[in-house]
Design a protein around this motif. Structure first.
Motif, PDB file in Angstrom:
ATOM      1  N   GLY A  38      -4.337  -2.228  -0.981  1.00 47.98           N
ATOM      2  CA  GLY A  38      -2.935  -1.951  -1.292  1.00 47.98           C
ATOM      3  C   GLY A  38      -2.731  -0.527  -1.789  1.00 47.98           C
ATOM      4  N   PHE A  42      -0.656   2.310   0.487  1.00 48.39           N
ATOM      5  CA  PHE A  42       0.549   2.980   0.013  1.00 48.39           C
ATOM      6  C   PHE A  42       0.310   4.478  -0.169  1.00 48.39           C
ATOM      7  N   LEU A  45       0.466   5.793   3.402  1.00 50.07           N
ATOM      8  CA  LEU A  45       1.824   5.675   3.931  1.00 50.07           C
ATOM      9  C   LEU A  45       2.758   6.716   3.310  1.00 50.07           C
ATOM     10  N   LEU A  46       2.724   6.824   1.989  1.00 50.90           N
ATOM     11  CA  LEU A  46       3.568   7.819   1.319  1.00 50.90           C
ATOM     12  C   LEU A  46       3.161   9.232   1.704  1.00 50.90           C
ATOM     13  N   ASP A 273       6.242   1.508   7.856  1.00 53.58           N
ATOM     14  CA  ASP A 273       6.595   0.690   6.686  1.00 53.58           C
ATOM     15  C   ASP A 273       6.404  -0.796   6.982  1.00 53.58           C
ATOM     16  N   THR A 276       2.681  -1.776   7.429  1.00 51.55           N
ATOM     17  CA  THR A 276       1.989  -1.794   6.142  1.00 51.55           C
ATOM     18  C   THR A 276       2.356  -3.035   5.346  1.00 51.55           C
ATOM     19  N   ALA A 277       3.627  -3.406   5.353  1.00 50.74           N
ATOM     20  CA  ALA A 277       4.070  -4.599   4.623  1.00 50.74           C
ATOM     21  C   ALA A 277       3.410  -5.855   5.172  1.00 50.74           C
ATOM     22  N   LEU A 280      -0.345  -5.908   4.190  1.00 52.01           N
ATOM     23  CA  LEU A 280      -0.564  -6.245   2.783  1.00 52.01           C
ATOM     24  C   LEU A 280      -0.281  -7.715   2.505  1.00 52.01           C
ATOM     25  N   ASP A 372       1.180   7.998  -6.181  1.00 57.78           N
ATOM     26  CA  ASP A 372       2.431   7.533  -6.790  1.00 57.78           C
ATOM     27  C   ASP A 372       2.075   6.448  -7.800  1.00 57.78           C
ATOM     28  N   ILE A 375       4.151   3.176  -7.917  1.00 59.68           N
ATOM     29  CA  ILE A 375       3.821   2.210  -6.863  1.00 59.68           C
ATOM     30  C   ILE A 375       2.517   1.495  -7.179  1.00 59.68           C
ATOM     31  N   ILE A 379       1.816  -2.547  -7.667  1.00 59.16           N
ATOM     32  CA  ILE A 379       0.803  -3.321  -6.938  1.00 59.16           C
ATOM     33  C   ILE A 379       0.017  -4.195  -7.914  1.00 59.16           C
TER      34      ILE A 379
END
Length: 411
Positions: A38, A42, A45-46, A273, A276-277, A280, A372, A375, A379
């Motif tokens: 996770g 992220f 992705l970010l 996005d 990734t969702a 996860l 981040d 974020i 998680i």
């Protein structure tokens, strides 16, 4: 120490060498892998979103406003510096800044090569801070060259590395640009620097120059520009500000969002996005399923203990709390290990760029990482809440265990 905590601690310490010790390690590993994946997902992705958006906003703002024009898309109609846009923007709190630019299509020509380009003219209000990160050779354009003193505009330009390679140019070289108009107007330009964004949309044909040069080629005065580029404080306010501007702008002005100019790129980011969702969710589902299975195994191994506790008068709720705390201890260990592993792998990639990418397909040459902490905290919190709720499910079997049968139960 409360009774459930005391018994849970004894169970954890006495399980070494047992089958439940093995499966508990599997449970810790599944939680650790889920948290680590996770964090990495992220961070990457970010990193992708920030890196790509940053490159897009080098040459195109969140919102572009220009006057309606016919014919060539890159030939803009003159827009007065003082107009409805400059009056409206200071009243919108979501707007961070704006700048005036102008575009001109043309052809670069050397003795051996020829190439069509788009000249983007920028003024003193242009923000060079982000652009500096993509300048690979030379320097930024200025107004200290001889043409600036003689003609009132700079003849220096910035070209991409791709254009420089195709036309065999380097910093300091001169090149002739023919503007696409009737009659064509040639200008001798000097290459001050070379940039690289690894995005073909820009590297293939965009050069940066002085807005005064575009104004001179178009026959405009210093009080006319081609486009207002508007930058917002928060990208997520894009639709809100667009709605405000469309409601206030006069009919002769045309507004474009950056998501409309580059729909394929932003659709790709939205797809990232979603992927990734889904990924996860699957990881979390597997981790939760493992925790349920592991706790059921531990309850089965401790069936005689459950029967003894019930015989001594312990209520079901108290016994369930014992195994709930055993499960939470596995979650705690898994979260700690997952955070250490995930953050360590992200740091290694951030520092040493271990995993390369194909710039043609991904617009960058290495996997980007963004830390981040908000974020990452979410998680961890989500993992604790979801797994804690899931751990209550297998403990329900304790309410169905009868003391007499439990005491006679053999593993």
């Amino acid at each position: 120490m409360q009774f459930p905590s005391f018994i849970a601690k004894r169970i954890r310490h006495n399980e070494a060498g047992s089958f439940s010790a093995t499966v508990s390690r599997i449970g810790v590993a599944s939680i650790a892998i889920g948290v680590a994946v996770g964090i990495i997902a992220f961070a990457v992705l970010l990193g992708f979103k920030q890196n790509i958006q940053q490159k897009i906003f080098l040459f195109s703002a969140h919102i572009n406003v220009n006057a309606f024009s016919q014919g060539n898309t890159y030939e803009e109609a003159p827009l007065p510096v003082k107009n409805a846009v400059s009056e409206i923007l200071p009243t919108i709190p979501e707007v961070r800044r704006w700048q005036a630019v102008a575009h001109k299509s043309g052809i670069l020509k050397t003795p051996d090569e020829i190439k069509g380009v788009i000249l983007k003219g920028v003024g003193k209000d242009y923000d060079w801070n982000t652009f500096k990160q993509h300048l690979v050779e030379g320097k930024l354009i200025g107004r200290t060259d001889s043409s600036s003193i003689k003609y009132g505009y700079s003849s220096q330009i910035l070209i991409s590395r791709k254009i420089a390679t195709q036309m065999r140019l380097k910093t300091g070289d001169d090149v002739i640009m023919y503007s696409l108009q009737n009659p064509p107007r040639p200008r001798k330009l000097n290459i001050a620097g070379i940039y690289e964004t690894e995005m073909e949309e820009f590297d293939n044909n965009l050069i940066i120059g002085d807005i005064g040069l575009v104004q001179r080629l178009n026959g405009w005065g210093a009080d006319s520009v081609g486009t207002y580029e508007i930058y917002l404080k928060d990208f997520y306010d894009l639709d809100l500000v667009t709605h405000k501007l469309r409601r206030e702008l006069p009919p002769g002005l045309f507004l474009q969002k950056v998501t409309s100019l580059f729909p394929q790129i932003f659709d790709w980011l939205i797809l990232l996005d979603r992927n990734t969702a889904v990924f996860l969710v699957l990881i979390l589902f597997v981790a939760c399923f493992n925790m349920i299975s592991i706790l059921l195994v531990m309850i089965m191994e401790r069936t005689p203990l459950i029967g003894l506790l019930k015989t001594l008068g312990s209520p079901n709720r108290q016994i369930r709390m014992i195994f709930f705390q055993v499960g939470l201890d596995m979650v705690r260990k898994g979260i700690v290990i997952g955070n250490v592993a995930g953050l360590l792998l992200c740091w290694l990639q951030y520092q040493f760029k271990l995993i390369p990418l194909d710039p043609v397909n991904y617009y960058m040459d290495t996997v980007p990482i963004v830390f981040d902490w908000g974020i990452f905290a979410m998680i961890n919190i989500a993992t604790v809440i979801i797994t804690a709720a899931i751990l209550l499910i297998p403990t329900l079997i304790i309410t169905r265990i009868q003391p007499i049968k439990a005491l006679l139960f053999k593993k």
